[in-house]
Design an enzyme around this catalytic site. Structure first.
Site, PDB file in Angstrom:
ATOM      1  N   GLU A 224     -65.212   6.798   9.751  1.00 34.00           N
ATOM      2  CA  GLU A 224     -66.581   6.960   9.280  1.00 34.00           C
ATOM      3  C   GLU A 224     -66.827   5.925   8.194  1.00 34.00           C
ATOM      4  O   GLU A 224     -65.894   5.340   7.639  1.00 34.00           O
ATOM      5  CB  GLU A 224     -66.840   8.381   8.772  1.00 34.00           C
ATOM      6  N   LYS A 226     -67.602   4.273   4.648  1.00 35.04           N
ATOM      7  CA  LYS A 226     -67.364   4.572   3.231  1.00 35.04           C
ATOM      8  C   LYS A 226     -68.641   4.192   2.487  1.00 35.04           C
ATOM      9  O   LYS A 226     -68.915   3.016   2.261  1.00 35.04           O
ATOM     10  CB  LYS A 226     -66.169   3.779   2.703  1.00 35.04           C
ATOM     11  N   ARG A 231     -68.481   9.702  -5.340  1.00 35.52           N
ATOM     12  CA  ARG A 231     -67.908  10.871  -4.675  1.00 35.52           C
ATOM     13  C   ARG A 231     -68.200  12.094  -5.533  1.00 35.52           C
ATOM     14  O   ARG A 231     -67.981  12.094  -6.756  1.00 35.52           O
ATOM     15  CB  ARG A 231     -66.406  10.651  -4.543  1.00 35.52           C
ATOM     16  N   ARG A 246     -65.571  12.738  -9.250  1.00 36.04           N
ATOM     17  CA  ARG A 246     -64.202  12.662  -8.738  1.00 36.04           C
ATOM     18  C   ARG A 246     -63.175  13.015  -9.794  1.00 36.04           C
ATOM     19  O   ARG A 246     -62.085  13.503  -9.484  1.00 36.04           O
ATOM     20  CB  ARG A 246     -63.938  11.257  -8.194  1.00 36.04           C
ATOM     21  N   GLU A 271     -70.761  12.180  -0.671  1.00 29.73           N
ATOM     22  CA  GLU A 271     -71.132  10.993  -1.443  1.00 29.73           C
ATOM     23  C   GLU A 271     -72.543  11.175  -1.979  1.00 29.73           C
ATOM     24  O   GLU A 271     -73.481  11.417  -1.202  1.00 29.73           O
ATOM     25  CB  GLU A 271     -71.064   9.749  -0.565  1.00 29.73           C
ATOM     26  N   LYS A 396     -58.629   4.085   3.132  1.00 27.53           N
ATOM     27  CA  LYS A 396     -59.908   3.423   2.874  1.00 27.53           C
ATOM     28  C   LYS A 396     -59.743   1.945   3.204  1.00 27.53           C
ATOM     29  O   LYS A 396     -58.757   1.317   2.825  1.00 27.53           O
ATOM     30  CB  LYS A 396     -60.354   3.620   1.422  1.00 27.53           C
TER      31      LYS A 396
END
Length: 528
Positions: A224, A226, A231, A246, A271, A396
């Protein structure tokens, strides 16, 4: 107070992370309640003493020493607490030995003072303390430690001190208040771990490793985008909703519209973005989100012009049911089913990317320069939601950074261990008429040896001084790497960089050959 000031003094001169953790852990084991709890609150940024602000401390020292001497000393030292603790004159006739009050007594005294009424009390305390004690007092009172200690590191030290899991500490942290007596009772084994089922508390995030080399099998991993926001975790329980960053900071007040829109008891991972101007589910650039970050109160204009929403990645709890022990595929199905219960204005789902093989996925990543896309996430389909970074589960895969050559324009001293170095650099690009205009500021990306070289350049090439800022000759080219660039009305150049860092010092390149604003503008991906 003397034990706390000794801890702060030793932490300032300790570079090793493990050594800092041990110092704090030893202190927490050896110090009685409530002093250790107030110290932990200070180290984690949870202590707010409204009566004392930096301006009050500055006014006190300027009453006792020449203001110009203070200004020059502050400019050289780079830290208010260190400057004031060194310059503060010793009171005449002070008894020896000095009786220093315990930390808990100092905190309770300052907490009881009305806002702005701390001058007399601070003066008395400063007169009673030595240099390390005054330094620790100012840091404590103003809430500006800046000694290289993060909240996470302090919690890790607590976990080490009492042989508990730091993730368990995180899970109860937001249900606690200083001086954390139940926390220490649990750590010492006197009570069971506190439970806060009716309070929206923070659960540690699952994080990803960078995908450095090689490929992954897309039959085992889902992909998916980023997204380029921040976050967040949305937690609702007991009729209350909180948003956490985060690092576990409560940011609910900065985004009240998102909290108010959460209709169900759950803990969701996603996000935080600002809605774009284009039709559909578009997200604006990070520059738009930045207008909202860090604001304790949000105006109606901000809510209207920069409406926030959350693009959801995962679900940790559905009601009271903990889903973290289920594989990603099952949590994803649960999240997809949950979307019908969430208002589309504030919540949408981060879609999965369909690719025939890894080569096709790599091509999609390479072509993605959308203003709100930072790269790709690769998640193992059978992965449980495990706190922290676990090897082989999530990756990531960020876009390669953009690079331009800029010219150093201004420099400023850093803080903490960098307070003696000019380590914060403002740099610019050339406009059409040959004027150098600032486009960004960076304080990372260089080695210690390069920092010394840059600091020497600033000292030897300063042409003007503006308080703590030094203007330098426009002669040193810096290669700057950054994630994206956006339009900005706040900057004279009209652009703002996202995550700029110094990637190379171009002593080989003349300043007149640095890049232009036109070159930088061509990299903008913001919607018009």
């Amino acid at each position: 107070m003397r034990r706390f000031s000794d801890l702060i003094d030793r932490l300032v001169y300790t570079r090793s992370r493990n050594a800092k953790v041990k110092l704090i852990a030893d202190y927490l084991r050896a110090t009685p309640d409530p002093d250790r709890g107030w110290a932990l609150a200070s180290l984690t940024g949870q202590l707010d003493l409204a009566a004392v602000k930096p301006a009050l401390v500055k006014a006190l020292i300027e009453e006792r020493v020449d203001p110009e001497l203070f200004r020059m000393s502050r400019n050289y030292v780079g830290d208010l607490a260190e400057t004031c603790s060194l310059l503060w004159p010793e009171p005449p006739g002070r008894p020896t030995p000095v009786v220093v009050p315990p930390l808990g007594e100092v905190v309770e005294t300052l907490k009881a003072l009305p806002r702005g009424q701390g001058a007399a009390t601070m003066t008395t305390l400063m007169d009673r303390l030595d240099v390390p004690g005054r330094y620790a007092l100012i840091k404590l009172a103003t809430g500006a430690l800046r000694i290289g200690i993060s909240a996470r590191l302090a919690k890790t030290a607590f976990a080490q001190a009492f042989d508990v899991d730091v993730e368990e500490v995180e899970e109860i942290w937001h249900g606690l208040v200083p001086p954390y007596l139940p926390l220490f009772q649990w750590g010492e084994g006197h009570i069971e771990r506190p439970r806060y089922d009716d309070i929206p508390v923070f659960r540690p995030f699952m994080l990803a490793h960078p995908l450095e080399d090689g490929a992954v099998d897309l039959t085992d991993y889902a992909a998916e985008w980023k997204w380029d926001g921040i976050r967040v975790q949305i937690a609702r329980a007991g009729g209350e909703t909180r948003l956490f960053s985060r690092t576990g900071d409560d940011i609910t007040n900065s985004f009240p519209e998102v909290a108010e829109a959460m209709p169900i008891d759950a803990v969701l991972d996603g996000e935080l973005l600002v809605r774009g101007t284009a039709q559909g589910n578009s997200a604006a650039s990070f520059n738009a989100l930045q207008q909202r970050l860090g604001r304790k109160a949000v105006s109606g204009a901000m809510l209207r012009d920069f409406p926030a929403f959350v693009r959801l990645y995962d679900v940790l709890y559905d009601g009271a049911q903990d889903l973290r022990g289920q594989p990603w595929t099952e949590r994803r199905e649960r999240l997809e089913a949950m979307m019908a219960r969430l208002p589309g204005e504030r919540f949408d789902l981060s879609g999965l990317i369909v690719a025939g093989d890894f080569a096709q996925l790599a091509a999609l990543r390479e072509g993605a320069r959308d203003a709100s896309i930072e790269g790709l996430m690769l998640k193992r389909r059978d992965s449980l939601y495990s706190a922290g970074r676990k090897v082989g589960l999530w990756y990531k895969w960020k876009r390669d950074p953009l690079v331009v050559d800029c010219v150093m324009m201004y420099a400023q001293r850093g803080s903490g261990k960098r307070s003696s170095f000019y380590s914060d650099y403002t740099f610019g690009c050339w406009s059409e008429d040959g004027t150098l205009l600032p486009v960004g500021k960076a304080y990372s990306g260089f080695t210690d040896a390069e920092l010394k070289m840059l600091d020497g350049f600033v000292r030897n090439n300063t042409v003007a001084k503006f308080g703590p800022v030094r203007e330098v000759t426009k002669s040193l080219v810096l290669e700057v790497a950054f994630d994206s660039v956006h339009r900005s009305k706040r900057h004279k150049s009209g652009v703002a960089m996202r995550f700029p860092r110094i990637s190379r010092i171009r002593t080989d390149k003349p300043a007149e050959e640095a890049d232009t604003l036109e070159t930088l503008a061509k990299l903008i991906t913001d919607p018009v």
